[in-house]
Write an enzyme that holds these catalytic residues in place. Sequence first.
Site, short mmCIF file in Angstrom:
data_model
loop_
_atom_site.label_atom_id
_atom_site.label_comp_id
_atom_site.label_asym_id
_atom_site.label_seq_id
_atom_site.Cartn_x
_atom_site.Cartn_y
_atom_site.Cartn_z
N ILE A 227 7.37 14.70 -1.08
CA ILE A 227 6.75 13.33 -1.15
C ILE A 227 5.97 12.94 -0.03
O ILE A 227 4.82 12.47 -0.38
CB ILE A 227 8.00 12.09 -1.38
CG1 ILE A 227 8.73 12.25 -2.67
CG2 ILE A 227 7.30 10.88 -1.41
CD1 ILE A 227 10.08 11.41 -2.79
N ASP A 246 6.67 15.93 11.31
CA ASP A 246 7.68 16.49 10.55
C ASP A 246 8.50 17.29 11.88
O ASP A 246 8.08 17.26 12.87
CB ASP A 246 7.38 17.71 9.63
CG ASP A 246 8.52 17.61 8.53
OD1 ASP A 246 9.67 17.97 8.85
OD2 ASP A 246 8.48 17.35 7.42
N ASP A 269 11.19 15.32 16.08
CA ASP A 269 12.43 14.96 15.55
C ASP A 269 12.40 13.52 15.54
O ASP A 269 12.67 12.93 16.49
CB ASP A 269 13.49 15.89 15.83
CG ASP A 269 14.90 15.64 15.11
OD1 ASP A 269 15.06 14.36 14.50
OD2 ASP A 269 15.58 16.59 15.01
N ALA A 293 10.51 10.61 5.81
CA ALA A 293 11.56 11.68 6.17
C ALA A 293 13.12 11.47 5.82
O ALA A 293 13.46 10.39 6.18
CB ALA A 293 11.67 12.06 7.75
N ASN A 351 26.29 6.93 -6.02
CA ASN A 351 26.32 8.37 -6.56
C ASN A 351 27.46 9.12 -6.29
O ASN A 351 27.75 8.92 -4.75
CB ASN A 351 24.88 8.84 -6.27
CG ASN A 351 24.70 9.92 -7.33
OD1 ASN A 351 25.43 10.03 -8.57
ND2 ASN A 351 23.57 10.85 -7.11
N TYR A 357 24.41 9.32 1.90
CA TYR A 357 23.10 9.21 1.60
C TYR A 357 23.02 7.65 1.00
O TYR A 357 21.95 7.02 1.34
CB TYR A 357 22.86 10.03 0.48
CG TYR A 357 21.33 10.03 -0.01
CD1 TYR A 357 20.30 10.74 0.88
CD2 TYR A 357 20.96 9.80 -1.12
CE1 TYR A 357 19.15 10.77 0.54
CE2 TYR A 357 19.62 9.74 -1.56
CZ TYR A 357 18.82 10.36 -0.92
OH TYR A 357 17.38 9.98 -1.35
N LYS A 361 20.63 4.72 2.44
CA LYS A 361 19.26 4.07 1.71
C LYS A 361 19.80 2.68 1.36
O LYS A 361 18.52 2.10 1.13
CB LYS A 361 19.30 4.92 0.51
CG LYS A 361 18.84 6.63 0.51
CD LYS A 361 17.41 6.29 1.60
CE LYS A 361 16.94 8.06 1.51
NZ LYS A 361 15.73 7.97 2.38
N THR A 392 10.90 17.50 -6.47
CA THR A 392 10.67 18.21 -5.04
C THR A 392 11.65 19.20 -4.94
O THR A 392 12.76 19.42 -5.60
CB THR A 392 10.78 17.05 -4.09
OG1 THR A 392 12.02 16.53 -4.11
CG2 THR A 392 9.89 15.90 -4.36
P1 NAD Z 1 12.03 17.03 1.16
O1 NAD Z 1 13.57 17.51 1.74
O2 NAD Z 1 11.26 17.80 0.11
O3 NAD Z 1 11.33 16.49 2.25
C1 NAD Z 1 11.81 15.76 3.40
C2 NAD Z 1 11.14 16.05 4.74
O4 NAD Z 1 11.69 15.49 5.72
C3 NAD Z 1 11.30 17.53 5.03
O5 NAD Z 1 9.92 18.06 5.33
C4 NAD Z 1 12.00 17.45 6.10
O6 NAD Z 1 11.70 18.42 7.18
C5 NAD Z 1 11.74 16.17 6.93
N1 NAD Z 1 12.81 15.82 7.96
C6 NAD Z 1 14.14 15.84 7.70
N2 NAD Z 1 14.84 15.39 8.81
C7 NAD Z 1 13.78 15.16 9.75
C8 NAD Z 1 13.93 14.76 10.94
N3 NAD Z 1 15.08 14.49 11.56
N4 NAD Z 1 12.70 14.61 11.66
C9 NAD Z 1 11.57 14.56 11.04
N5 NAD Z 1 11.38 15.02 9.79
C10 NAD Z 1 12.71 15.30 9.03
O7 NAD Z 1 12.56 15.66 0.47
P2 NAD Z 1 11.61 14.65 -0.74
O8 NAD Z 1 12.39 14.78 -2.08
O9 NAD Z 1 10.21 14.94 -0.47
O10 NAD Z 1 11.86 13.33 0.02
C11 NAD Z 1 11.28 12.47 0.58
C12 NAD Z 1 12.20 11.16 0.87
O11 NAD Z 1 12.31 10.45 -0.52
C13 NAD Z 1 13.48 11.16 1.39
O12 NAD Z 1 13.60 10.10 2.18
C14 NAD Z 1 14.45 11.23 0.16
O13 NAD Z 1 15.74 10.84 0.57
C15 NAD Z 1 13.74 10.19 -0.52
N6 NAD Z 1 14.05 10.29 -2.05
C16 NAD Z 1 13.88 11.41 -2.69
C17 NAD Z 1 14.10 11.58 -4.07
C18 NAD Z 1 13.90 12.79 -4.87
O14 NAD Z 1 14.16 12.80 -6.28
N7 NAD Z 1 13.10 13.89 -4.45
C19 NAD Z 1 14.76 10.55 -4.88
C20 NAD Z 1 15.09 9.13 -3.98
C21 NAD Z 1 14.67 9.38 -2.61
#
Ligand code: NAD
Length: 451
Positions: A227, A246, A269, A293, A351, A357, A361, A392
Amino acid sequence: MTDRYGELVQKGLGRTVAKNLGLPTPIKLDRHVAGQPVIRGEVALGVATGDDTSVADCLNQFLQNHDAKITTQDKLSERLADENARFKVAIFDVTNIKDVAGLTQVYEFFHTIARRIKSSGRIVIIARPECCTDTDIGFALAQRAVLGFAKSIAKEFKKGISANVLYTQIGAEKHLPHALEFFLSAKSAYVSGQAVKLTKRGDVIAIDDKKPLKGKKILVTGASRGIGEAVVNILARDGADVYCLDVPALLADLQKVAGKVGGHALPLDITDPNAGGQIIKACGVLDGIVHNAGVTRDKTIANMSADKWEMVLNINLNAIYQINTHLLTNNGFSDMARIVCVSSISGIAGNVGQTNYAMSKAGVIGLVEATAKTFKDTTKTINAVAPGFIETKMTSTIPFAIREAGRRMNSMSQGGEPVDVAETIAWLLSPKAVGINGQVVRVCGQSILGA
Ligand code: NAD
């Protein structure tokens, strides 16, 4: 990640077999392409009878500005006599409905056009929020009632058709065009069953509609993939100067993402105790931040270790709180700054296996709502998006049966794409979004979870 089943049922034998077995047959959703107009077909326009013409006037002006071909409710039967007539957009202004009897107008309008809405069609109802109706119970019940109606037609109509309600405060009609540009366009492909409140705060600013974020310095966390990467691309398309953050371990990926859009890579981080200070050092004053993130570490509470618990709460919630606090108290944000936090429908519905989580959230929503109150007399805004199932890397690790259920349990019968979340975030980041503050917009195709 790909939805193989969704691709298989697009046509031919796969579609026929799925239909015969009563399985979901998701359609390919319309998505925005460069140069596409906001309104992509004929419009059916309904206005409930009454004295207040402020919304209707605004709608007429908006539709005229967008060269829309409109059929008003008094001309619907005539237009529908042509059996090829179909509407891409239906808008109904209910702001004059003040009792149960008045709601019949909603029935009449939508009953007439129900079978004549095109795939990926857009339905928007404009109503008044609680702050305008709370001294009149009849008015309040009627305006609230339309949300149940909108959520139901979105479930009935399927075919990628969305239905949303814009609760527009008296005096906030000036903010309707920005909301309509999103909710009527293909940019809102996976947003349905939502109620968004528009308040009268702030003025509408003239901006370059082709580059609405031109000159805006915006930081995206978790930007190296998924995302976050999609958000970077869409913000760059809209003219922003994008800072991509990141973890240092993903620097190579991050540099690739930033490099493609002429942005800046910031390896950091977000749980670093001095993350806020380092952000100011690298970016200066920001016009926006996207707290994207996030991590999952799923286990039932009985099996969850303390470190999994803490890691998720720290990254998904505490880091956002610490960074916002630092930036807000150290002039890290410009006067019209936009903050968008990525929550999740898990934080709304809960969930199994996600106590950590979902807690993080839900906490994000609490943070957004409380911070929004502190922005009341400013032109800053803070909002959340709550994605449902988005294709993703994060969702690709979910076990097959649960993943397939999550992907189909919504009105669109499919997962969303990262770009769907990104378009919603870009809309909230616009200088024109000043009337939207403290809102949570789900990007979930109207998931049945927590609906
Ligand atoms: P993803 O795992 O593909 O990407 C998450 C990114 O966050 C990664 O690049 C990771 O390195 C970075 N990250 C993690 N910890 C970090 C830190 N301490 N410092 C800096 N960067 C950090 O996940 P995604 O699916 O792209 O999700 C993005 C956001 O959307 C997240 O917050 C996730 O909870 C939320 N989300 C995703 C979904 C889904 O279906 N994919 C649904 C609901 C919410």
